[in-house]
Scaffold this active site. Structure first.
Site, PDB file in Angstrom:
ATOM      1  N   CYS A 144     -17.111   2.908  13.803  1.00 33.97           N
ATOM      2  CA  CYS A 144     -16.684   3.846  14.841  1.00 33.97           C
ATOM      3  C   CYS A 144     -16.154   3.020  16.008  1.00 33.97           C
ATOM      4  CB  CYS A 144     -17.824   4.782  15.247  1.00 33.97           C
ATOM      5  SG  CYS A 144     -19.282   3.963  15.928  1.00 33.97           S
ATOM      6  N   ARG A 150     -21.890   7.143  16.091  1.00 34.76           N
ATOM      7  CA  ARG A 150     -21.537   7.642  14.757  1.00 34.76           C
ATOM      8  C   ARG A 150     -21.828   6.655  13.630  1.00 34.76           C
ATOM      9  NH1 ARG A 150     -15.570   9.022  16.443  1.00 34.76           N
ATOM     10  NH2 ARG A 150     -16.092   7.251  17.786  1.00 34.76           N
ATOM     11  N   ASP A 155     -16.205  12.063  18.273  1.00 31.46           N
ATOM     12  CA  ASP A 155     -16.962  11.162  19.150  1.00 31.46           C
ATOM     13  C   ASP A 155     -17.925  11.995  20.003  1.00 31.46           C
ATOM     14  OD1 ASP A 155     -17.868   9.443  21.072  1.00 31.46           O
ATOM     15  OD2 ASP A 155     -15.889   8.702  21.643  1.00 31.46           O
TER      16      ASP A 155
HETATM   17  P1  4NP Z   1     -19.364   5.782  18.873  1.00 28.99           P
HETATM   18  O1  4NP Z   1     -19.398   6.539  20.282  1.00 28.99           O
HETATM   19  O2  4NP Z   1     -17.963   5.244  18.719  1.00 28.99           O
HETATM   20  O3  4NP Z   1     -19.661   6.869  17.905  1.00 28.99           O
HETATM   21  O4  4NP Z   1     -20.420   4.702  18.956  1.00 28.99           O
HETATM   22  C1  4NP Z   1     -18.993   5.961  21.474  1.00 28.99           C
HETATM   23  C2  4NP Z   1     -19.848   5.152  22.172  1.00 28.99           C
HETATM   24  C3  4NP Z   1     -19.456   4.619  23.382  1.00 28.99           C
HETATM   25  C4  4NP Z   1     -18.202   4.897  23.872  1.00 28.99           C
HETATM   26  C5  4NP Z   1     -17.330   5.698  23.158  1.00 28.99           C
HETATM   27  C6  4NP Z   1     -17.726   6.231  21.956  1.00 28.99           C
HETATM   28  N1  4NP Z   1     -17.809   4.374  25.126  1.00 28.99           N
HETATM   29  O5  4NP Z   1     -16.701   4.685  25.575  1.00 28.99           O
HETATM   30  O6  4NP Z   1     -18.573   3.614  25.739  1.00 28.99           O
END
Ligand code: 4NP
Length: 165
Positions: free
Chosen positions: A13, A19, A132
């Site tokens: 991700c 995710r 997300d």
């Molecule tokens: P992930 O979610 O890609 O599912 O781990 C996110 C975690 C952090 C951020 C964006 C998406 N962020 O912008 O910090």
């Protein structure tokens, strides 16, 4: 039953704190019911470096616990070039990360797939991005687990039929 060669799977991700740690956890949880689970290696990573070394988001840890598995031991890392050699399949949670991975994959393009492309076309989740959940509410994390559960079921069905690559 002969289930083929050991498989190494990487889930990817953006931040590797929501995710893809949940994807690793859901697949681990579901695969634990298979005799051959020891021959499947699972890992997760992010295309971004925002959260390196951190454990999964507390909301992801909470929905995992509710669903009956733990992801607390995972630590965020970024995708590296060697991942494209080491893993047999690299599943992107959404199109943006799929695109980023293809840009890094060099000759390993065919290893990179959209996770929800595993799911049967008849499913309402088929081919979708796993959204997300980071800036949303806990419901978003629960929805992510539902989607990942369908992906895991589809993967296991194909694995048993010997159709994964
Ligand atoms: P992930 O979610 O890609 O599912 O781990 C996110 C975690 C952090 C951020 C964006 C998406 N962020 O912008 O910090």
């Amino acid at each position: 039953m002969m289930l083929g060669a050991p498989k190494k799977i990487l889930f990817v991700c953006l931040g590797n704190i929501c995710r893809s740690p949940l994807a690793q956890g859901v697949f681990q949880h579901r695969l634990a019911m298979l005799d051959s689970s020891a021959s499947i290696l699972l890992d997760s990573a992010g295309t971004a470096a925002y959260h390196l070394g951190k454990p999964p988001d507390p909301r992801a840890r909470a929905v995992a616990r509710t669903a009956g598995f733990e992801i607390v031991h995972q630590r965020a890392r970024q995708v590296i070039a060697a991942d494209f050699e080491r893993f047999d399949a690299i599943y992107a949670m959404d199109r943006a990360n799929h695109h980023a991975l293809l840009g890094m994959a060099a000759t390993a393009q065919s290893k990179v797939q959209l996770l929800m492309s595993l799911v049967e076309p008849t499913s309402s989740f088929s081919g979708l991005d796993v959204p997300d959940p980071y800036y949303g509410e806990i419901d978003g994390f629960t929805e992510v687990v539902s989607m990942l559960d369908q992906a895991a079921s589809a993967w296991i069905a194909r694995y048993i039929e010997g159709q994964t690559h």
